[in-house]
Motif scaffolding. Structure first.
Motif, PDB file in Angstrom:
ATOM      1  N   VAL A  51       6.011   1.279   5.121  1.00 16.82           N
ATOM      2  CA  VAL A  51       6.159   2.875   5.075  1.00 16.82           C
ATOM      3  C   VAL A  51       7.510   3.155   4.514  1.00 16.82           C
ATOM      4  O   VAL A  51       7.664   4.291   3.589  1.00 16.82           O
ATOM      5  N   GLU A  52       8.589   2.356   4.765  1.00 15.45           N
ATOM      6  CA  GLU A  52       9.979   2.527   3.838  1.00 15.45           C
ATOM      7  C   GLU A  52       9.727   2.349   2.364  1.00 15.45           C
ATOM      8  O   GLU A  52      10.132   3.214   1.538  1.00 15.45           O
ATOM      9  N   ASN A  53       8.952   1.429   2.069  1.00  9.40           N
ATOM     10  CA  ASN A  53       8.738   1.168   0.668  1.00  9.40           C
ATOM     11  C   ASN A  53       7.988   2.136   0.055  1.00  9.40           C
ATOM     12  O   ASN A  53       8.397   2.718  -0.947  1.00  9.40           O
ATOM     13  N   ILE A  54       6.951   2.695   0.671  1.00  8.00           N
ATOM     14  CA  ILE A  54       6.101   3.482  -0.096  1.00  8.00           C
ATOM     15  C   ILE A  54       6.566   5.177  -0.087  1.00  8.00           C
ATOM     16  O   ILE A  54       6.301   6.137  -1.049  1.00  8.00           O
ATOM     17  N   SER A  55       7.697   5.272   0.714  1.00 10.38           N
ATOM     18  CA  SER A  55       8.122   6.598   1.051  1.00 10.38           C
ATOM     19  C   SER A  55       9.600   6.908   0.479  1.00 10.38           C
ATOM     20  O   SER A  55      10.282   7.634   0.467  1.00 10.38           O
ATOM     21  N   ASP A  56      10.034   5.511  -0.272  1.00  9.65           N
ATOM     22  CA  ASP A  56      11.332   5.474  -1.120  1.00  9.65           C
ATOM     23  C   ASP A  56      12.368   5.716   0.211  1.00  9.65           C
ATOM     24  O   ASP A  56      13.329   6.526  -0.146  1.00  9.65           O
ATOM     25  N   ASN A  57      12.093   5.033   1.403  1.00  6.28           N
ATOM     26  CA  ASN A  57      13.035   5.215   2.683  1.00  6.28           C
ATOM     27  C   ASN A  57      13.312   6.553   3.098  1.00  6.28           C
ATOM     28  O   ASN A  57      14.366   6.810   3.823  1.00  6.28           O
ATOM     29  N   LYS A  58      12.301   7.574   2.691  1.00  5.12           N
ATOM     30  CA  LYS A  58      12.428   8.844   3.223  1.00  5.12           C
ATOM     31  C   LYS A  58      11.705   9.157   4.463  1.00  5.12           C
ATOM     32  O   LYS A  58      11.814  10.265   5.142  1.00  5.12           O
ATOM     33  N   SER A  59      10.697   8.102   4.760  1.00  4.92           N
ATOM     34  CA  SER A  59       9.823   8.537   5.996  1.00  4.92           C
ATOM     35  C   SER A  59       9.971   7.166   6.839  1.00  4.92           C
ATOM     36  O   SER A  59      10.368   6.096   6.375  1.00  4.92           O
ATOM     37  N   LYS A  60       9.658   7.181   8.083  1.00  7.74           N
ATOM     38  CA  LYS A  60       9.666   6.082   8.860  1.00  7.74           C
ATOM     39  C   LYS A  60       8.482   5.979   9.947  1.00  7.74           C
ATOM     40  O   LYS A  60       7.842   6.995  10.295  1.00  7.74           O
ATOM     41  N   LEU A  61       8.109   4.828  10.372  1.00  9.22           N
ATOM     42  CA  LEU A  61       7.257   4.515  11.232  1.00  9.22           C
ATOM     43  C   LEU A  61       7.788   4.331  12.603  1.00  9.22           C
ATOM     44  O   LEU A  61       8.766   3.406  12.694  1.00  9.22           O
ATOM     45  N   ILE A  62       7.196   4.995  13.520  1.00  5.27           N
ATOM     46  CA  ILE A  62       7.822   4.476  15.055  1.00  5.27           C
ATOM     47  C   ILE A  62       6.710   4.193  15.915  1.00  5.27           C
ATOM     48  O   ILE A  62       5.657   4.509  15.827  1.00  5.27           O
ATOM     49  N   SER A  63       6.796   2.791  16.040  1.00  2.00           N
ATOM     50  CA  SER A  63       5.856   2.356  16.802  1.00  2.00           C
ATOM     51  C   SER A  63       5.734   2.480  18.699  1.00  2.00           C
ATOM     52  O   SER A  63       6.893   2.519  19.043  1.00  2.00           O
ATOM     53  N   ILE A  64       4.603   2.908  19.144  1.00  2.00           N
ATOM     54  CA  ILE A  64       4.768   3.263  20.529  1.00  2.00           C
ATOM     55  C   ILE A  64       3.657   2.423  21.301  1.00  2.00           C
ATOM     56  O   ILE A  64       2.442   2.451  20.898  1.00  2.00           O
TER      57      ILE A  64
END
Lengths: 283, 283
Positions: A51-64
């Motif tokens: 997710v960091e890669n494809i969003s150019d570090n602008k978005s993030k994944l939060i695992s629950i």
């Protein structure tokens, strides 16, 4: 924007495809909440990198991880576990989130969807689209009316793309009780109910109906839609459809015989997602 | 890398689609030489902006207007003008270019093509692919053998993707003379010859045959290819095909009834190219 996703390890590959299309075809930043039961820490880490890669570090994944939370309920909710995650998401999402958009993994995102995300819920809990093929729609409405005893079921909503009013869900006294009651009753009938039924019975009067062609385009039904309206052609889809939903049992990511009209588009994103993921694995 | 393109104003839209796919799916820098007769300065300027935009200013378009050069030859070469641009490109390209890859506008570029670009020409002038449908191939070979009188025509190459050995063309004494001779003879027969015939007759012994599936995949023939070899499925195309060629009269950019298996992929890039172009126009 807040995005809710939920899957097991078997669906991580299409999930990555959906995410690539999301970042490729929209320009927003996203907090992507992944609710899951047993995806390994290693795979979650890789998905975070992805997710960091494809969003150019602008978005993030939060695992629950919800293992602990649902362990006791596991047998009871076996058939509706996924739906349970969706409908009771507010219980394990951060309390400051007012709303979230749930997306199935078997989707290509083709266009921006601000309008849906900023929909005025009024007093409704959800926004969703029905799938309009008359036979399917009618059969589901009849089935649900008979099994539930309610005579005010007039639509059958697809739960694959679901805008959720988290604030109202938290405030609703009866919300969780109704969900649980329905599950218990279904269980006592011994019925294997499709996940979607829960949404369509319990919340039948709390759903805003949104455009199927724009927000939940059934990728199998291109010719059906086009017969209904000649102008609903491929250009229409590319210009207007936000979520192209690869519904049904045959899935383009593992079925080489899947040769519907959107197969090439899906495979294009599949290749793209696979390559990006492979690069991350090789790093 | 040097890319050669050639079209009139009517083909600028698909040309932009091809260019978007080129930059989206490969990582090289390109000098793109556009040879044309009468595209307006304003449209050329916009196309230059377009190339800068989609390449992050890393590649550029070089317009070569050939009005003056070919004015005298116009009537003579009427039927083969486009092919003439391709085959005699070395005459109006910078002298330091040793080789160039010609690409038709009706193409999607899906993968990197370094291997073709760095092909060892040996003593050959071109590298091109044949289209293997036996009926078409046989008919063209027979037609050309009869009309030209040569008995050593065994292939019919498609000239839509053509790797050109500019150095050798410049050094070949007979090259230009042979081209002109063929055109004069065709004219004297009063025949309306397809452009490709020139390549296939005059240079029949100077072409390296390259893989059709990799370098000149006929987008109409998915099922034909797949019948020949089961493993040539959509995944194969996405992994291996460099140039997906939308041959034939029906073109996906203006024909809404074009619903071949690659229609959705084409329309996706068409939408993308149209939007980028519109943004440039609005600036």
């Amino acid at each position: 924007m807040n995005i809710l996703i939920s899957c097991d390890e078997n669906y991580l590959r299409p999930l990555r495809v959906m995410l690539v299309s999301l970042f490729e075809n929209t320009k927003n930043k996203y907090n992507i909440y992944l609710i899951h039961k047993n995806i390994s820490d290693k795979k979650i880490e890789k998905l975070e990198d992805f997710v960091e890669n494809i969003s150019d570090n602008k978005s993030k994944l939060i695992s629950i991880k919800v293992d602990a939370l649902f362990m006791g309920a596991k047998t009871t909710f076996y058939y509706t576990e996924e739906m349970y995650y969706r409908l009771l998401a507010y219980k394990y999402l951060p309390e400051n989130l007012g709303k979230i958009l749930y997306l199935d993994p078997d989707i290509l995102v083709l266009n921006s969807f601000e309008k849906l995300y900023n929909i005025d819920f009024k007093d409704n809990l959800f926004a969703a689209a029905t799938h309009s093929a008359p036979a399917v729609q009618g059969a589901n409405v009849t089935r649900l009316s008979l099994s539930s005893g309610y005579d005010d079921i007039s639509n059958y909503f697809n739960s694959g793309i679901l805008m959720i009013n988290l604030n109202l869900a938290r405030e609703s006294e009866n919300y969780e009780r109704e969900v649980k009651k329905y599950i218990e009753e279904s269980k006592s009938f011994g019925l294997l109910m499709p996940d979607q039924d829960l949404l369509n019975v319990v919340f039948r009067n709390n759903i805003i109906s949104i455009s199927e062609l724009e927000y939940n385009y059934d990728a199998r039904k291109f010719l059906f839609y086009k017969l209904k309206n000649k102008s609903w052609d491929l250009s229409y889809v590319m210009d207007n459809t936000k979520f192209l939903h690869f519904c049904g049992k045959r899935k383009p990511w593992f079925d080489e015989e899947y040769i519907g009209i959107f197969a090439s588009l899906y495979k294009y994103f599949l290749k793209k997602a696979d390559r990006i993921y492979k690069n991350i694995e090789d790093m």
